[in-house]
Design a protein around this motif. Structure first.
Motif, PDB file in Angstrom:
ATOM      1  N   LEU A  48       0.812  -1.099  -0.079  1.00  0.00           N
ATOM      2  CA  LEU A  48       0.015  -0.026   0.017  1.00  0.00           C
ATOM      3  C   LEU A  48       0.841   0.979  -0.008  1.00  0.00           C
ATOM      4  N   ILE A  49       0.844   1.974  -1.487  1.00  0.00           N
ATOM      5  CA  ILE A  49       1.525   2.842  -1.359  1.00  0.00           C
ATOM      6  C   ILE A  49       1.564   3.630  -2.573  1.00  0.00           C
ATOM      7  N   GLY A  50       2.202   5.412  -1.893  1.00  0.00           N
ATOM      8  CA  GLY A  50       1.927   5.619  -3.641  1.00  0.00           C
ATOM      9  C   GLY A  50       1.115   7.850  -3.318  1.00  0.00           C
ATOM     10  N   ALA A  51      -0.031   7.772  -1.922  1.00  0.00           N
ATOM     11  CA  ALA A  51      -0.152   8.666  -1.416  1.00  0.00           C
ATOM     12  C   ALA A  51       1.032   9.801  -0.808  1.00  0.00           C
ATOM     13  N   ASN A  52       2.015   8.733  -1.042  1.00  0.00           N
ATOM     14  CA  ASN A  52       3.381  10.878  -0.177  1.00  0.00           C
ATOM     15  C   ASN A  52       3.665  10.809  -1.753  1.00  0.00           C
ATOM     16  N   ASP A  53       3.232   9.941  -2.671  1.00  0.00           N
ATOM     17  CA  ASP A  53       4.329  10.724  -4.203  1.00  0.00           C
ATOM     18  C   ASP A  53       3.245  11.419  -4.751  1.00  0.00           C
ATOM     19  N   ALA A  54       2.102  11.933  -4.212  1.00  0.00           N
ATOM     20  CA  ALA A  54       1.020  12.804  -4.705  1.00  0.00           C
ATOM     21  C   ALA A  54       1.484  13.922  -4.071  1.00  0.00           C
ATOM     22  N   CYS A  55       1.080  13.293  -1.981  1.00  0.00           N
ATOM     23  CA  CYS A  55       1.442  14.216  -1.070  1.00  0.00           C
ATOM     24  C   CYS A  55       2.815  15.380  -1.043  1.00  0.00           C
ATOM     25  N   GLN A  56       2.661  16.215  -1.955  1.00  0.00           N
ATOM     26  CA  GLN A  56       4.529  16.833  -2.138  1.00  0.00           C
ATOM     27  C   GLN A  56       3.687  18.188  -1.747  1.00  0.00           C
ATOM     28  N   ASP A  57       4.803  19.027  -1.500  1.00  0.00           N
ATOM     29  CA  ASP A  57       4.722  20.677  -1.432  1.00  0.00           C
ATOM     30  C   ASP A  57       4.088  21.572  -2.123  1.00  0.00           C
TER      31      ASP A  57
ATOM     32  N   LYS B  83      -3.066  22.640   8.291  1.00  0.00           N
ATOM     33  CA  LYS B  83      -2.293  23.261   7.792  1.00  0.00           C
ATOM     34  C   LYS B  83      -0.891  23.405   8.265  1.00  0.00           C
ATOM     35  N   LEU B  84      -0.726  22.561   9.164  1.00  0.00           N
ATOM     36  CA  LEU B  84       1.094  22.029   9.880  1.00  0.00           C
ATOM     37  C   LEU B  84       1.569  21.677   8.476  1.00  0.00           C
ATOM     38  N   GLY B  85       1.195  21.454   6.989  1.00  0.00           N
ATOM     39  CA  GLY B  85       1.521  20.841   6.392  1.00  0.00           C
ATOM     40  C   GLY B  85       1.353  18.878   6.008  1.00  0.00           C
ATOM     41  N   ILE B  86       0.185  19.217   6.431  1.00  0.00           N
ATOM     42  CA  ILE B  86      -0.810  17.292   5.755  1.00  0.00           C
ATOM     43  C   ILE B  86      -1.272  17.810   4.086  1.00  0.00           C
ATOM     44  N   CYS B  87      -0.285  17.008   3.566  1.00  0.00           N
ATOM     45  CA  CYS B  87      -0.671  16.399   2.063  1.00  0.00           C
ATOM     46  C   CYS B  87      -0.710  18.205   1.552  1.00  0.00           C
ATOM     47  N   PRO B  88       0.112  18.843   0.783  1.00  0.00           N
ATOM     48  CA  PRO B  88      -0.092  20.400   1.125  1.00  0.00           C
ATOM     49  C   PRO B  88      -0.336  20.451  -0.364  1.00  0.00           C
ATOM     50  N   SER B  89      -0.044  19.255  -1.329  1.00  0.00           N
ATOM     51  CA  SER B  89      -0.660  19.244  -2.796  1.00  0.00           C
ATOM     52  C   SER B  89      -1.960  19.473  -3.044  1.00  0.00           C
ATOM     53  N   MET B  90      -3.060  18.700  -2.278  1.00  0.00           N
ATOM     54  CA  MET B  90      -4.416  18.814  -2.386  1.00  0.00           C
ATOM     55  C   MET B  90      -5.035  19.509  -1.360  1.00  0.00           C
TER      56      MET B  90
ATOM     57  N   HIS C  78      -4.289   9.627   7.756  1.00  0.00           N
ATOM     58  CA  HIS C  78      -3.834   8.430   7.619  1.00  0.00           C
ATOM     59  C   HIS C  78      -5.780   7.755   8.562  1.00  0.00           C
ATOM     60  N   PRO C  79      -5.272   6.856   8.336  1.00  0.00           N
ATOM     61  CA  PRO C  79      -5.989   6.150   8.719  1.00  0.00           C
ATOM     62  C   PRO C  79      -6.198   5.540  11.084  1.00  0.00           C
ATOM     63  N   SER C  80      -7.486   6.201  11.525  1.00  0.00           N
ATOM     64  CA  SER C  80      -7.027   5.695  12.225  1.00  0.00           C
ATOM     65  C   SER C  80      -7.324   3.672  12.437  1.00  0.00           C
ATOM     66  N   LYS C  81      -7.566   3.444  13.883  1.00  0.00           N
ATOM     67  CA  LYS C  81      -7.749   1.746  14.443  1.00  0.00           C
ATOM     68  C   LYS C  81      -8.870   1.410  13.011  1.00  0.00           C
TER      69      LYS C  81
END
Length: 221
Positions: free
Chosen positions: A62-71, A128-135, A197-200
């Motif tokens: 499960l990978i790829g979200a961080n590739d899209a979630c850039q500044d 605003k703390l910088g979570i997935c800023p591109s989106m 991110h997903p919770s429990k």
């Protein structure tokens, strides 16, 4: 500061009804987790190499979200690079372990996350703390430039998922699961720390989706 929490992982965690707990009678002795917070597709080849040394019967990805979630949109991983690293990872795995099954989850729908979360003031402040800023940057803005930026991120996620589907289809015993992208995650299924991110509960849902796909009798796509 956010950190890894493998005990709550949808794949191998012991604090949730993870995929490993559903599939194995004694999962603690037969599972390994190489996922890392912030990992991008370029990290997958090394993770796969480490995993193959354990000779697992099933590998989950499960990978790829961080590739899209850039500044910025310009900093998102190019689709060609994304494909090259994913294909190389699968090739490494298949050469070393020709009979190992592979489960590949689709990249979640980041635009839906924004669409739902933007209605809540607390989430907007956290983002605003910088979570997935591109989106998620300027979450309330409906300016043309903001909408265009989100559409570009959304399209890149679609492109990534197409790569995952196509490359997985080339490999024997590989299943790509589009259900993760299609699933409409609720507030309870998102972490209260970053509303991203997903919770429990969310990890539990990911595990359920994976179990459904892996145990399908038709062999998957």
């Amino acid at each position: 500061m956010l950190s890894d929490c493998p005990e709550a992982s949808w794949s191998t965690g012991m604090d949730v009804d993870s995929l490993a707990r559903q599939l194995l009678p004694n999962p603690q002795r037969r599972t390994w987790n190489y996922a890392k917070t912030g990992a991008v597709m370029a990290d997958l080849p090394a993770q796969i190499s480490a995993a193959t040394a354990k000779r697992p019967e099933l590998v989950t990805v499960l990978i790829g979200a961080n590739d899209a979630c850039q500044d910025t949109v310009a900093q998102m991983t190019p689709v060609a690079d994304f494909r090259a690293d994913f294909a190389a990872s699968l090739s490494t795995l298949r050469r070393a372990l020709p009979k190992t099954q592979v489960y590949v989850a689709s990249v979640p729908d980041l635009k839906r996350l924004w669409s739902e979360g933007r209605k809540d003031a607390v989430r907007r402040q956290v983002w605003k703390l910088g979570i997935c800023p591109s989106m998620l940057r300027d979450a309330q803005s409906t300016h043309e430039r903001a909408n265009e930026r989100r559409d570009q991120v959304h399209q890149r996620v679609r492109d990534y998922n197409q790569v995952l589907r196509e490359e997985c289809a080339k490999v024997v015993l590989c299943r790509y699961d589009k259900a993760v992208h299609d699933y409409r995650f609720t507030s309870d299924e998102l972490s209260k720390w970053d509303w991203f991110h997903p919770s429990k509960e969310g990890q539990q849902k990911l595990a359920a989706l994976a179990y459904t796909e892996i145990t399908r009798r038709d062999g998957g796509a």
